[in-house]
Motif scaffolding. Structure first.
Motif: not given
Length: 56
Positions: A1-4, A8-12
């Motif tokens: 999903x796009x939200x996931x 994940x990108x923000x977390x990284x």
């Protein structure tokens, strides 16, 4: 999903690019300090103080 993927990108990004330092305040003995930091942009204020020290 796009939200996931976005999450994940923000977390990284947070893990790789940012560093966090915590400050605690004793509500009984340092209330005046806590009152002050609640009135300012604390993160920006701390960074400005550090920059001033580095210029000395």
């Amino acid at each position: 999903m796009e939200e996931d993927k976005i999450a994940e990108s923000k977390k990284r990004y947070e893990k790789e690019k940012r560093a966090h330092r915590g400050v605690s305040f004793n509500r009984d003995t340092e209330q005046e300090l806590l009152d002050f930091v609640d009135k300012v942009n604390f993160s920006q204020w701390v960074k400005e103080q550090i920059r001033k020290e580095l210029l000395k």
